[in-house]
Write a protein that holds these residues in place. Structure first.
Motif, PDB file in Angstrom:
ATOM      1  N   GLY A 115      44.568  43.948  31.947  1.00 37.97           N
ATOM      2  CA  GLY A 115      44.364  43.636  31.059  1.00 37.97           C
ATOM      3  C   GLY A 115      45.483  41.962  31.400  1.00 37.97           C
ATOM      4  O   GLY A 115      46.182  40.955  30.780  1.00 37.97           O
ATOM      5  N   ASP A 116      45.440  41.856  32.679  1.00 39.10           N
ATOM      6  CA  ASP A 116      45.511  40.869  33.518  1.00 39.10           C
ATOM      7  C   ASP A 116      45.090  39.180  33.168  1.00 39.10           C
ATOM      8  O   ASP A 116      45.173  38.143  33.948  1.00 39.10           O
ATOM      9  N   GLY A 117      43.823  39.543  32.346  1.00 39.48           N
ATOM     10  CA  GLY A 117      43.147  38.026  32.896  1.00 39.48           C
ATOM     11  C   GLY A 117      41.912  38.283  33.368  1.00 39.48           C
ATOM     12  O   GLY A 117      42.013  38.956  34.332  1.00 39.48           O
ATOM     13  N   TYR A 118      41.284  37.105  33.567  1.00 41.73           N
ATOM     14  CA  TYR A 118      39.422  37.200  33.938  1.00 41.73           C
ATOM     15  C   TYR A 118      40.455  36.442  35.264  1.00 41.73           C
ATOM     16  O   TYR A 118      40.725  35.216  34.847  1.00 41.73           O
ATOM     17  N   LEU A 119      39.037  35.934  36.671  1.00 45.52           N
ATOM     18  CA  LEU A 119      39.000  34.946  37.142  1.00 45.52           C
ATOM     19  C   LEU A 119      38.118  33.990  36.629  1.00 45.52           C
ATOM     20  O   LEU A 119      36.897  34.435  35.897  1.00 45.52           O
ATOM     21  N   SER A 120      38.345  32.574  36.791  1.00 47.32           N
ATOM     22  CA  SER A 120      37.239  31.563  35.147  1.00 47.32           C
ATOM     23  C   SER A 120      36.050  31.296  36.734  1.00 47.32           C
ATOM     24  O   SER A 120      36.374  31.027  37.634  1.00 47.32           O
TER      25      SER A 120
END
Length: 410
Positions: A115-120
């Motif tokens: 849930g911490d987000g993705y590496l773009s």
């Protein structure tokens, strides 16, 4: 992916609905890689349009002054390795693969926090470019923001100089709810180390937002400076709107050289290097058999009008227009500008984050980009324009086998 770039897109491809990029994880990755820019003069370019032109011209000015300059731009023209360049030349497949493997290994060591987000992708290419700058002993780095400023991974690197191209209402609701809020996001890359912020002329609300943000980020030390005509010869500058962005890059690079205590190039050497700059996909001309194609990354009515004016400077008519413009761009404005011309609207289903559902005239031809071939392109006439988002112009440049390996001769 065949070119070894899968690590850059892996988390983007797996992202769930509503997922956001994680600058925190990108920062953790940076520390794991020990990939900072400390000690290397850094210019960061932000804005809504024209960032690539400004970054390219800035890099050419730095190279003319004897710097080994690493430039990171987004997205690529044809190949992903073109996002990272040394003195204008794209890095090799092997170099990009090595950078990718180092990043892959470091990602595996990051703590797993769902849930911490993705590496773009653009953020990972930015990190890879900074890593490469350290590996080759770069004298200067030029970073083009992918989208935004303080919300983009370029904000993880404290710039010495910031260049701001024109800011307008693009990515409303993502970067901000008004051009002023978008401008504040972009100008937020300024940091305590920043010695200069150069901006093209902006609307009054945007100008104020940039000034307030820069004052806040630099403790009031730095006031944005507006860049106008520089006196550079027209022969070394691109046409139309690109000229202002090129002049912005020229001024910003000069300020970076001053901040680094490095001498500027002689006027003769500067002229030679700037004369060699090529900007594929930005009002660039190409040949295919008996057909001439003008390719431009126009995304709004003004850009389309500029491209048409450039076409009519050489031609007395346009046989056909290829348009690849997703919903979040000014489709309505471009449709109005092209109303009297035969147009093929090209969708890009291979880019699912781009929508192509905006209403278009019923008499236009509609195809997918996979159906766009060299024979089909040549069959449309002798005078063709290709307009649209950079993803579409990249498709055209690849189809035309355009030279994109080197953008200038240092």
């Amino acid at each position: 992916m065949a070119d070894g770039t899968d690590v850059f897109f892996a988390e983007w491809d797996r992202r769930g609905p509503g997922a956001k990029r994680s600058l925190e994880r990108a920062g953790l990755l940076l520390r794991a890689l020990n990939a900072g820019t400390a000690g290397t003069p850094l210019l960061t370019v932000v804005g809504s349009k024209g960032k690539g032109t400004a970054a390219t011209y800035a890099s050419a000015v730095l190279a003319a002054a004897g710097c080994r300059v690493v430039t990171v731009t987004s997205p690529a023209l044809r190949r992903e390795r073109e996002r990272i360049r040394v003195n204008g030349a794209a890095i090799s497949d092997a170099d990009l693969a090595r950078l990718g493997e180092r990043i892959r290994d470091a990602i595996r060591r990051l703590p797993e926090r769902p849930g911490d987000g993705y590496l773009s992708p653009s953020g990972l290419f930015t990190i890879a470019g900074v890593m490469h700058a350290r590996a080759v002993g770069a004298d200067a780095i030029v970073l083009e923001a992918g989208m935004g400023g303080v919300s983009d991974e370029v904000s993880l690197f404290a710039p010495d100089v910031v260049a701001v191209t024109e800011v307008f209402a693009e990515h409303l609701g993502v970067l901000g709810d008004s051009p002023a809020e978008i401008a504040a996001n972009k100008a937020g890359v300024a940091a305590g180390t920043t010695s200069a912020v150069l901006s093209l002329p902006q609307d009054s609300s945007v100008t104020e937002a940039i000034a307030v943000t820069v004052a806040d980020r630099t403790g009031g030390r730095v006031k944005p400076e507006v860049v106008g005509a520089t006196g550079l010869p027209e022969t070394v500058l691109p046409v139309a709107h690109g000229r202002r962005n090129a002049e912005l890059g020229f001024v910003a690079a000069g300020r970076l050289l001053d901040a680094a205590g490095r001498p500027r190039a002689s006027s003769d050497r500067l002229r030679r290097v700037l004369s060699s700059v090529r900007l594929p996909g930005r009002l660039s001309w190409h040949r295919l058999a008996g057909t001439t194609i003008l390719v431009d990354s126009a995304i709004d009515r003004s850009g389309a009008a500029t491209a048409l004016a450039e076409a009519y400077r050489r031609w007395n008519g346009v046989d056909h227009v290829l348009l690849g413009l997703p919903d979040h761009k000014d489709v309505a404005g471009v449709v109005a500008e092209l109303a009297d011309l035969p147009v093929t609207y090209v969708r890009m289903p291979g880019h699912p984050h781009l929508g192509f559902t905006h209403p278009i005239p019923g008499h236009w031809t509609v195809i997918d980009d996979a159906d766009l071939t060299r024979p089909r392109l040549a069959s449309l006439g002798r005078r063709i324009m290709g307009l649209g988002t950079v993803y579409f112009t990249a498709r055209l440049l690849d189809l035309l086998d355009a030279g994109t390996e080197r953008l200038f001769e240092p």
